[in-house]
Design a protein around this motif. Structure first.
Motif, PDB file in Angstrom:
ATOM      1  N   GLU A 118      33.837  38.157  36.375  1.00 19.48           N
ATOM      2  CA  GLU A 118      32.998  38.026  37.564  1.00 19.48           C
ATOM      3  C   GLU A 118      33.802  37.358  38.665  1.00 19.48           C
ATOM      4  OE1 GLU A 118      30.153  35.596  35.310  1.00 19.48           O
ATOM      5  OE2 GLU A 118      30.475  34.020  36.785  1.00 19.48           O
ATOM      6  N   TYR A 119      33.517  37.741  39.866  1.00 16.57           N
ATOM      7  CA  TYR A 119      34.134  37.090  41.025  1.00 16.57           C
ATOM      8  C   TYR A 119      33.024  36.969  42.060  1.00 16.57           C
ATOM      9  CZ  TYR A 119      38.128  35.697  43.960  1.00 16.57           C
ATOM     10  OH  TYR A 119      39.030  34.994  44.738  1.00 16.57           O
ATOM     11  N   LEU A 120      32.516  35.761  42.189  1.00 12.29           N
ATOM     12  CA  LEU A 120      31.309  35.537  42.991  1.00 12.29           C
ATOM     13  C   LEU A 120      31.577  34.532  44.098  1.00 12.29           C
ATOM     14  CD1 LEU A 120      28.781  35.266  40.008  1.00 12.29           C
ATOM     15  CD2 LEU A 120      29.353  37.288  41.344  1.00 12.29           C
ATOM     16  N   GLN A 121      31.188  34.913  45.295  1.00 12.28           N
ATOM     17  CA  GLN A 121      31.301  34.055  46.478  1.00 12.28           C
ATOM     18  C   GLN A 121      30.001  34.185  47.271  1.00 12.28           C
ATOM     19  OE1 GLN A 121      34.631  36.035  48.443  1.00 12.28           O
ATOM     20  NE2 GLN A 121      36.093  34.680  47.421  1.00 12.28           N
ATOM     21  N   ASP A 122      29.833  33.303  48.244  1.00 17.12           N
ATOM     22  CA  ASP A 122      28.665  33.475  49.124  1.00 17.12           C
ATOM     23  C   ASP A 122      29.025  33.393  50.601  1.00 17.12           C
ATOM     24  OD1 ASP A 122      28.861  30.775  49.789  1.00 17.12           O
ATOM     25  OD2 ASP A 122      26.787  30.306  49.305  1.00 17.12           O
TER      26      ASP A 122
ATOM     27  N   VAL B 240      30.943  41.472  41.049  1.00 16.76           N
ATOM     28  CA  VAL B 240      31.498  40.766  42.196  1.00 16.76           C
ATOM     29  C   VAL B 240      30.433  40.681  43.279  1.00 16.76           C
ATOM     30  CG1 VAL B 240      33.848  41.543  41.730  1.00 16.76           C
ATOM     31  CG2 VAL B 240      32.426  42.863  43.289  1.00 16.76           C
ATOM     32  N   SER B 241      30.539  39.631  44.074  1.00 17.46           N
ATOM     33  CA  SER B 241      29.594  39.475  45.166  1.00 17.46           C
ATOM     34  C   SER B 241      30.177  38.542  46.205  1.00 17.46           C
ATOM     35  CB  SER B 241      28.268  38.893  44.647  1.00 17.46           C
ATOM     36  OG  SER B 241      27.306  38.887  45.680  1.00 17.46           O
TER      37      SER B 241
ATOM     38  N   GLY C 222      25.506  30.107  46.855  1.00 21.69           N
ATOM     39  CA  GLY C 222      26.016  28.884  46.223  1.00 21.69           C
ATOM     40  C   GLY C 222      27.335  29.055  45.515  1.00 21.69           C
ATOM     41  N   GLU C 223      27.815  30.267  45.368  1.00 23.09           N
ATOM     42  CA  GLU C 223      29.109  30.474  44.706  1.00 23.09           C
ATOM     43  C   GLU C 223      30.228  30.291  45.730  1.00 23.09           C
ATOM     44  OE1 GLU C 223      29.806  30.905  41.576  1.00 23.09           O
ATOM     45  OE2 GLU C 223      27.913  31.501  40.658  1.00 23.09           O
ATOM     46  N   GLU C 224      31.322  29.726  45.275  1.00 23.88           N
ATOM     47  CA  GLU C 224      32.422  29.453  46.192  1.00 23.88           C
ATOM     48  C   GLU C 224      33.556  30.465  45.987  1.00 23.88           C
ATOM     49  OE1 GLU C 224      33.116  25.248  45.636  1.00 23.88           O
ATOM     50  OE2 GLU C 224      31.265  24.787  46.695  1.00 23.88           O
ATOM     51  N   ASN C 225      34.292  30.303  44.912  1.00 24.92           N
ATOM     52  CA  ASN C 225      35.355  31.265  44.632  1.00 24.92           C
ATOM     53  C   ASN C 225      35.388  31.488  43.121  1.00 24.92           C
ATOM     54  OD1 ASN C 225      37.379  32.965  45.711  1.00 24.92           O
ATOM     55  ND2 ASN C 225      38.942  31.621  44.856  1.00 24.92           N
TER      56      ASN C 225
ATOM     57  N   GLN D  22      38.744  30.258  37.529  1.00 20.87           N
ATOM     58  CA  GLN D  22      39.671  29.921  38.604  1.00 20.87           C
ATOM     59  C   GLN D  22      39.345  28.598  39.254  1.00 20.87           C
ATOM     60  OE1 GLN D  22      41.297  29.585  42.540  1.00 20.87           O
ATOM     61  NE2 GLN D  22      39.119  29.923  42.252  1.00 20.87           N
ATOM     62  N   GLU D  23      38.092  28.212  39.278  1.00 19.05           N
ATOM     63  CA  GLU D  23      37.738  26.958  39.938  1.00 19.05           C
ATOM     64  C   GLU D  23      38.107  25.743  39.095  1.00 19.05           C
ATOM     65  OE1 GLU D  23      33.683  27.328  41.206  1.00 19.05           O
ATOM     66  OE2 GLU D  23      34.221  28.652  42.854  1.00 19.05           O
TER      67      GLU D  23
END
Lengths: 367, 367, 367, 367
Positions: free
Chosen positions: B141-145, B229-230, B235-238, B255-256
């Motif tokens: 998963e790769y989630l950001q906002d 992915v998003s 609330g997701e950063e990287n 990764q965080e």
């Protein structure tokens, strides 16, 4: 049941083998005359007792193929029922059971126990109260590894029936844990899945039922999601985890750490909500809590909350003031039907090579 | 580049606007005569300098539509190239770039920087060395906002080009972060995706490119997976996170929190591997570490490791002893091509309503 | 008690106010004739019943000043006792109670419930079995914030008695939670504190008892430690956490996440041990577990394990085959005495300006 | 220094052995004529260069016994100094160095690098701005295990000088890591320690300096605390962790996970603040950040922030507009003196059997 001392176990069938059933009954300090050989015998005998002496309800904790028969029999005999999930062996049985419950007007509770956790109830409150906005993305997973060895070949009864279609039905992991995942997400968001695309796998030789499923979801409200379940996910124990990203906030909850609910809002510090804080949690969450914050509650308390809800409804029914289904604070026969629809839709999708399949959304008027 | 003091920045084009480029060059203490107006001018002028005075390689850190032109131009002018990902605007450009790199024999490095983390390299080692068995399930998963507000309407240059197909290509989140997720999982497991079923979404009005994608994956080795992915996941950063469940063990990396790698084996305590432990980590992991355990490394060190690898290959080339592509310790033009194949396959799938689409697996002989 | 269905509540005194006691007894479905006004009455009346009709043991869950009287009275009347901690109001009472227990030979269990957690028992096993080597450093903390508001002025009965020396004794946080911290560390390491230097604080006006204590510890085996407790530690809930660093390894356990035990060894990956894994946990840990791994157990199960142990000893006593104190699988009257010695030593130290004070170590022969 | 490209390394002494120094200088691409045999030679030679050719400042990264001599020599020669901690071998040297710095008016920066982390700066802001109220309890720990083997006997130069009083001074863990712990807590809270009671231990044979220290603290503002450090804490890597419980809130920060700051307030959900959020972090924190949130920064960036601060002060000095010490955004000679006072007070306390010793608090007017 024991936890809240509202219910006393007084009768039962504890094995398909009558002698084993008697031994268990004795260990449970039961009156031997109320330890029965079959559920049919039990239903008939208990129904024949005077009203103040017979059981109030029955709890069905058997493999899936022994849910429908006992449920119907006890309901027809006038007893309320608490039953394990998935609700029945087949979708047709579930549809039939809905009819019986509706006709008899008796209480039927399904033990989707994860709805009993206080912070799950608070998460539901956050969505129901409109604080979260529209659901955009749901990631739900239920990962275990207990079936990554062929336990069913080494004497495990739990593994044996769960890997046997005759006892489990058409779903393996789908039925055992997938139904929990679906129930949890719909319980919390209130936004039902309307389409599913499911890819199922079997990795161990000789297995007949799905061990692992990855599915894409689409929601009635326009959001999208992923549901992933496995019973061969190396190192996972009972990893039911839900993340919902909505337009106004996001929540994260994990069954293995159930006393915590994370709440995120764009551009704000993430918040860690913990069980027991009546200052900031909803009344629903507080009502489902027994001990002070920081003193961890667990699996049994969540399960007990389903029983507390069922007992409340049963008491009200006995008192002549039955609750409406919409007032029930526990999963109902409709949730059970929904779970079977999920299993059947997912299997249909998977059998078509993971094609999109609609998941009929029950209308509110149908409840 | 600065971190390891192996490279000195001596020339460049720093803006499409010549005056801005000059100002930046001055801030970087560069010789004004080597701050150029266009990349074509730079390539020509540097190539005209004596061999010991001109640049050794160029680093391309522009939007996607300005990757192919500069890459080809500098390669044709005899310069090695380090380039951002995704490699090009279109799949055709990537195919053309492969031809240029193969023909010139120069070094081309793609900054899939997450491969530079020491524990990612150790994870790869665990799979390559056979300690993990067969891959059964991959969850990446790769989630950001950061795009959940329309930043492109409020002056953000980063948001503007990433949401503009003319500059980004046909992939939004797919290109920006999806390619990282794909690269990471294939880098670690060595087991390529062979089929994909991708469902993409756009939630904000006026957006043209995917903001959010959920995809089912199938692997050449028989395993299955999910890629999600998003850039609107509240609330997701990287949040780039990878879990691989294989027959002999499972790994989790985030990764965080990159200094930690979790390793699980069925029936054994989960292990927390931490960066810097030469006692138990692989040589690849140790070689990629600068400071002692417990003193956190981060994003920049991972990025720097890609440069360290590229510099090694460039030095070897200059010394007349070029490395083979298979020896490169950094992502190559083939990884770039793979990323573009991924974007195109995912978009093709999504445009067909999330249908299954094959993802051509490059043969080893093609490399 | 309810959890394991080994004990049935049949009689009691539930309030100092007889009417309130009667109401509570009714709610608990008790025979009104066995709901008593005072503990003296109850002890006499129950003792007068036939052996097969009277209670087997009494459970004392009152403020500290109401521990000694009831304990002695029931023991003298021939009943076994389970009692809350700290054991008594004063050190002298504890010494007297040791005498009563030794003379009567009855079972006396003290509810240091945190010893009931399976992973606490496994931690003890690791030390007892010699796998951890010599203790060098112990860091134990028990931090709460529930008394950082003057709840005792706003109707909280729990706060009222705990902040009142007449009901609590000379220790505030020391008695309420410090005794747990001491008990936990000595239970696990088996290495008793021999000297203490304690600095206590009161921050809220009108408080008479310590709210916060920091103490240095020295152990009989040569190790050193820190014990820190607080009931005004902003944001802490029930933060009992123990870290022991020994020559061959280190363990970390936290009450708020009790299903996990971390085990570290120099130069090796940290291990995360989780409840329910009979493959690698000790028999003691496995025996204390009810449900499968990943299904969290909590505070109540730990508490129940103390009762399970007491019931085992009581059954054996009733069967004419009493266990030796050293066989007891629950905290004893000697642990209670130890807790009172701790309170008194810490207060003596603190009153001397945080000077070093010996903590008498009981000899094995004294048990 | 390299990270921000504000400083170029142009001269140095890199070993006590001149040949080794030359080799290192060559690897660093330095002009051989500016690679010196001794610091005295370097100071004299550089001072003799024209103003626009000589060094601006010197960075001293030697064992403790080689801090004072070089610092004084370079300052007296007119050069600014950046120096490792602890500041000197003895307290007397530190007092002398304060005099030199005050007399010369040059910039002296001490690399208490942990003050450079953005969230440490935000934590300081929270206290300085009055949002946290009064400090009640501080728990600071700095735990490592790298000296639990006698590395100094097996060729480790780092271990050799750190365990040698002639090179380290009277403090072992106290000087190496204890000074960081003290500096961090006083930097953040602004509330100085006024009394200390320290118990030190040596567990390995032949060691002369403290390996492990537990200390009670009392603060000028009335709060209390615990400082615990160890270099033999099995399994710990670089565990610098700080918790401060104040009347209006509490903070938790851990060096091993430096991109996160936890903020708790009584009766509210705990907040997780993360680096890079200008929306809610202070300007000081934002100014100390280089890359976007979720892309982890680490040890080197924190260290670099100390250099950024020193360079700012040096530029201002060169520009004829020197900053006041109170404006410095880096640890100063007074912090260095404070660290030496801490070592001496702690050792004095420990040598007296862990008795209370005052720690002189410097008056603001003294700065």
């Amino acid at each position: 049941m024991a936890l809240d001392q509202q219910v006393e176990l007084v009768a039962g069938v504890f094995s398909r083998n009558e002698a084993n059933s008697k031994v268990t009954g004795e260990k449970l300090f039961l009156d031997p005359s109320r330890v029965y050989a079959t559920y049919e015998e039990m239903a008939a005998a208990e129904a024949a007792l005077p009203a103040d002496r017979r059981i109030d309800f029955v709890s069905i904790v058997t493999p899936n193929n022994a849910h429908f028969g006992p449920s119907r029999t006890f309901l027809e005999a006038g007893f309320h029922v608490v039953c394990d999930k998935p609700m029945t062996l087949t979708l047709e049985e579930s549809e039939a059971l809905v009819e019986v419950v509706e006709r008899t007007g008796l209480v039927f509770a399904l033990t989707h126990n994860y709805t009993g956790y206080p912070l799950v109830r608070h998460a539901r409150h956050l969505f129901q109260s409109g604080q979260m906005g529209t659901v955009r993305k749901v990631l739900v997973e239920y990962l275990q590894d207990w079936l990554m060895e062929p336990q069913e070949k080494h004497g495990s009864k739990q593994a044996a029936w769960r890997t046997n279609p005759a006892e489990s039905g058409i779903g393996g992991a789908l039925g055992d844990i997938g139904t929990h995942a679906l129930n949890l997400l719909e319980y919390i968001t209130g936004d039902p899945v309307c389409e599913i695309c499911a890819d199922k796998s079997i990795f161990l030789p000789d297995r007949l039922l799905d061990e692992d499923v990855n599915a894409l979801l689409r929601f009635e409200g326009g959001g999208k999601g992923v549901l992933t379940v496995s019973q061969v996910a190396t190192g996972e124990e009972n990893g039911l985890r839900l993340r919902v990203y909505a337009s106004e906030g996001a929540i994260t909850w994990s069954q293995e750490n159930p006393n915590v609910l994370e709440l995120a809002r764009h551009g704000q510090p993430r918040q860690i909500l913990t069980r027991g804080h009546a200052e900031y949690l909803s009344a629903e969450a507080t009502a489902a809590t027994r001990i002070p914050t920081g003193h961890p509650e667990g699996y049994l308390e969540g399960f007990a909350n389903v029983y507390v809800g069922a007992v409340e409804a049963i008491r009200r029914h006995i008192a002549g003031d039955p609750m409406k289904t919409s007032e029930y604070r526990f999963p109902t026969v409709y949730d059970g039907l929904r779970g079977m629809q999920f299993i059947y839709s997912a299997v249909e999708s998977a059998n078509a090579g993971a094609a999109w399949v609609p998941m009929k959304v029950r209308k509110k008027s149908e409840e």
